[in-house]
Design a protein around this motif. Structure first.
Motif, PDB file in Angstrom:
ATOM      1  N   VAL A  46       0.928  -1.115   0.052  1.00  0.00           N
ATOM      2  CA  VAL A  46      -0.071   0.070  -0.064  1.00  0.00           C
ATOM      3  C   VAL A  46       0.868   1.138  -0.027  1.00  0.00           C
ATOM      4  O   VAL A  46       2.077   1.192   0.265  1.00  0.00           O
ATOM      5  N   TYR A  47       0.465   2.509  -0.725  1.00  0.00           N
ATOM      6  CA  TYR A  47       0.893   3.756  -0.240  1.00  0.00           C
ATOM      7  C   TYR A  47       0.593   4.090   1.451  1.00  0.00           C
ATOM      8  O   TYR A  47      -0.523   3.925   1.726  1.00  0.00           O
ATOM      9  N   LEU A  48       1.315   4.625   1.741  1.00  0.00           N
ATOM     10  CA  LEU A  48       1.208   5.064   3.261  1.00  0.00           C
ATOM     11  C   LEU A  48       1.535   6.649   3.432  1.00  0.00           C
ATOM     12  O   LEU A  48       2.592   7.115   3.015  1.00  0.00           O
ATOM     13  N   ARG A  49       0.531   7.392   3.382  1.00  0.00           N
ATOM     14  CA  ARG A  49       0.613   9.122   3.397  1.00  0.00           C
ATOM     15  C   ARG A  49       1.142   9.510   4.457  1.00  0.00           C
ATOM     16  O   ARG A  49       0.726   9.062   5.609  1.00  0.00           O
ATOM     17  N   PRO A  51       3.986   9.622   6.481  1.00  0.00           N
ATOM     18  CA  PRO A  51       4.085   8.333   7.440  1.00  0.00           C
ATOM     19  C   PRO A  51       5.054   8.876   8.361  1.00  0.00           C
ATOM     20  O   PRO A  51       6.098   8.244   8.761  1.00  0.00           O
ATOM     21  N   GLY A  52       4.984   9.756   9.196  1.00  0.00           N
ATOM     22  CA  GLY A  52       5.905  10.257  10.456  1.00  0.00           C
ATOM     23  C   GLY A  52       7.049  10.923   9.946  1.00  0.00           C
ATOM     24  O   GLY A  52       7.783  11.175  10.889  1.00  0.00           O
ATOM     25  N   VAL A  53       7.255  11.322   8.641  1.00  0.00           N
ATOM     26  CA  VAL A  53       8.210  11.919   8.239  1.00  0.00           C
ATOM     27  C   VAL A  53       7.860  12.899   7.143  1.00  0.00           C
ATOM     28  O   VAL A  53       7.166  12.482   6.266  1.00  0.00           O
ATOM     29  N   THR A  54       8.412  14.242   7.072  1.00  0.00           N
ATOM     30  CA  THR A  54       8.023  15.149   5.769  1.00  0.00           C
ATOM     31  C   THR A  54       8.642  14.765   4.743  1.00  0.00           C
ATOM     32  O   THR A  54       9.806  14.339   4.685  1.00  0.00           O
ATOM     33  N   GLN A  55       7.918  15.051   3.477  1.00  0.00           N
ATOM     34  CA  GLN A  55       8.628  15.089   2.080  1.00  0.00           C
ATOM     35  C   GLN A  55       9.886  15.778   2.194  1.00  0.00           C
ATOM     36  O   GLN A  55      10.714  15.490   1.498  1.00  0.00           O
ATOM     37  N   ARG A  56       9.861  17.032   2.576  1.00  0.00           N
ATOM     38  CA  ARG A  56      11.054  17.902   2.887  1.00  0.00           C
ATOM     39  C   ARG A  56      12.260  17.010   3.261  1.00  0.00           C
ATOM     40  O   ARG A  56      13.293  17.358   3.125  1.00  0.00           O
ATOM     41  N   ASP A  57      11.932  16.637   4.575  1.00  0.00           N
ATOM     42  CA  ASP A  57      13.081  15.572   5.201  1.00  0.00           C
ATOM     43  C   ASP A  57      13.804  14.531   4.231  1.00  0.00           C
ATOM     44  O   ASP A  57      14.726  14.430   4.233  1.00  0.00           O
ATOM     45  N   ILE A  58      12.687  13.877   3.753  1.00  0.00           N
ATOM     46  CA  ILE A  58      13.093  12.722   2.708  1.00  0.00           C
ATOM     47  C   ILE A  58      14.014  13.475   1.652  1.00  0.00           C
ATOM     48  O   ILE A  58      14.879  12.730   1.389  1.00  0.00           O
ATOM     49  N   ASP A  59      13.341  14.565   1.081  1.00  0.00           N
ATOM     50  CA  ASP A  59      14.315  15.157  -0.186  1.00  0.00           C
ATOM     51  C   ASP A  59      15.426  15.539   0.392  1.00  0.00           C
ATOM     52  O   ASP A  59      16.456  15.401  -0.342  1.00  0.00           O
ATOM     53  N   CYS A 236       4.502  10.150   0.489  1.00  0.00           N
ATOM     54  CA  CYS A 236       3.947   8.812   0.564  1.00  0.00           C
ATOM     55  C   CYS A 236       5.227   7.641   0.814  1.00  0.00           C
ATOM     56  O   CYS A 236       6.104   8.107   0.017  1.00  0.00           O
ATOM     57  N   ALA A 237       5.074   6.918   1.723  1.00  0.00           N
ATOM     58  CA  ALA A 237       6.047   5.583   1.370  1.00  0.00           C
ATOM     59  C   ALA A 237       5.364   4.464   0.965  1.00  0.00           C
ATOM     60  O   ALA A 237       4.014   4.476   0.907  1.00  0.00           O
ATOM     61  N   VAL A 238       5.921   3.627   0.345  1.00  0.00           N
ATOM     62  CA  VAL A 238       5.322   2.355  -0.053  1.00  0.00           C
ATOM     63  C   VAL A 238       5.428   1.408   1.258  1.00  0.00           C
ATOM     64  O   VAL A 238       6.875   1.369   1.500  1.00  0.00           O
TER      65      VAL A 238
END
Length: 242
Positions: A46-49, A51-59, A236-238
């Motif tokens: 599933v996609y998890l919207r 998920p405890g971490v922001t897109q900015r942090d992931i980028d 999202c994370a998968v």
């Protein structure tokens, strides 16, 4: 090479809604938790919207990882990892693309791996420069955030089969999770006659959270038996809960 059909249409699960279950269970939260459980039963992914971490942090983390992989091989090999048969994947840097016994058939990738960073008996390996220290801080923060998410997801699964919410927590109480930062270097079409980016596999452990910075890359076997692409979605994370 297996045939690949169109991109998979995975369910999107709202993590904040999933993780804010009231003591008596709000209808929206209960519905989302049921949706998560049934989706994993049916599809495994599933996609998890959010998920405890922001897109900015992931980028930011992807930017730091690109800086790491752009370093000379001589630097990266200072923290060359070795497989630990009692634990699993290596801590530190690995490059099957260049270091495998048979490079002509190896996966075309390189990666950096880490476990919990407070393990003094089997410590992680890190470079000492400023960029690497920043990447370390970001990865440790991600590790802690993902551990909290995994606990919540395990609680949802436990309650879905009639167990107490924390029944599955002992399986991860030692926080023996593994984070891998993967880099797939440019290559030629010709190389795919004998090699792949990552060979077909089932993930180790009980659950995987995958963050990616490309449009497509991950392929999964769908209900029809054909491989399908899993496209990237912002925020999202998968989740692989197969």
């Amino acid at each position: 090479m297996a045939a690949v059909s169109e991109s998979a249409d995975l369910p999107v699960i709202d993590y904040p809604l999933l993780s804010t279950k009231a003591s008596d269970g709000s209808p929206e939260s209960v519905k989302e938790r049921q949706h998560f459980y049934r989706s994993l039963q049916k599809l495994g992914f599933v996609y998890l919207r959010t998920p405890g971490v922001t897109q900015r942090d992931i980028d930011m983390l992807f930017s730091q990882a690109r800086t790491f992989f752009a370093k000379p091989d001589s630097e990266k090999k200072q923290i060359l990892g070795k497989m630990d048969k009692g634990r699993g994947p290596s801590q530190g840097y690995s490059n099957p693309h260049k270091l495998a016994a048979n490079p002509d058939t190896s996966d075309i990738k390189e990666f950096f791996g880490m476990y919990r960073d407070d393990d003094v008996e089997r410590p992680n390996q890190w470079l000492k420069d400023t960029d690497s220290r920043a990447m370390r801080a970001a990865l440790v923060s991600l590790f802690d955030s993902c551990h909290s998410v995994i606990l919540e997801l395990l609680s949802v699964l436990a309650e879905s089969i009639g167990l107490e919410a924390q029944a599955l927590w002992p399986s991860v109480e030692q926080r023996n999770h593994f984070i891998a930062c993967l880099h797939y270097p440019s290559t030629s079409i010709e190389s795919f006659k004998t090699r792949v980016r990552a060979a077909a596999h089932s993930d180790y452990g009980c659950m995987t959270l995958l963050f990616n910075d490309g449009g497509e890359g991950l392929q999964v076997v769908g209900p029809s038996g054909e491989y399908q692409y899993i496209a990237r979605k912002n925020d999202c994370a998968v989740v692989n809960g197969e």
